[in-house]
Design a protein around this motif. Structure first.
Motif: not given
Length: 78
Positions: A74-78
């Motif tokens: 989720a962190l890297h998806a932003h």
């Protein structure tokens, strides 16, 4: 599954966790934990042995590792 997570949990709790221990690991109240189990929402298999409910340390470690990976994704998806 991370061996580090498994080894840590085994050293601290043994091969299986009581519901009180599992609630502590997950940061939940015991009543909340029991409610999630009753609704089938916990995501960690539990079993009854005698009159007590337990979770296998390997299942708890796998759950924690999955949640960590989901957070990283989720962190890297932003």
């Amino acid at each position: 599954m991370s061996m580090l997570t498994t080894v840590y949990l085994i050293e601290r709790y043994g091969l299986r966790l009581s519901m009180e221990q599992l609630a502590q690991v997950l940061g939940l109240a015991v009543a909340t934990l029991h409610a999630r189990i009753a609704r089938g929402e916990l995501g960690i298999p539990t079993y009854v042995d005698g009159k007590m409910r337990f979770a296998d340390v390997r299942d708890v470690a796998e759950y924690l590792d999955i949640k960590r990976q989901e957070a990283q994704d989720a962190l890297h998806a932003h």
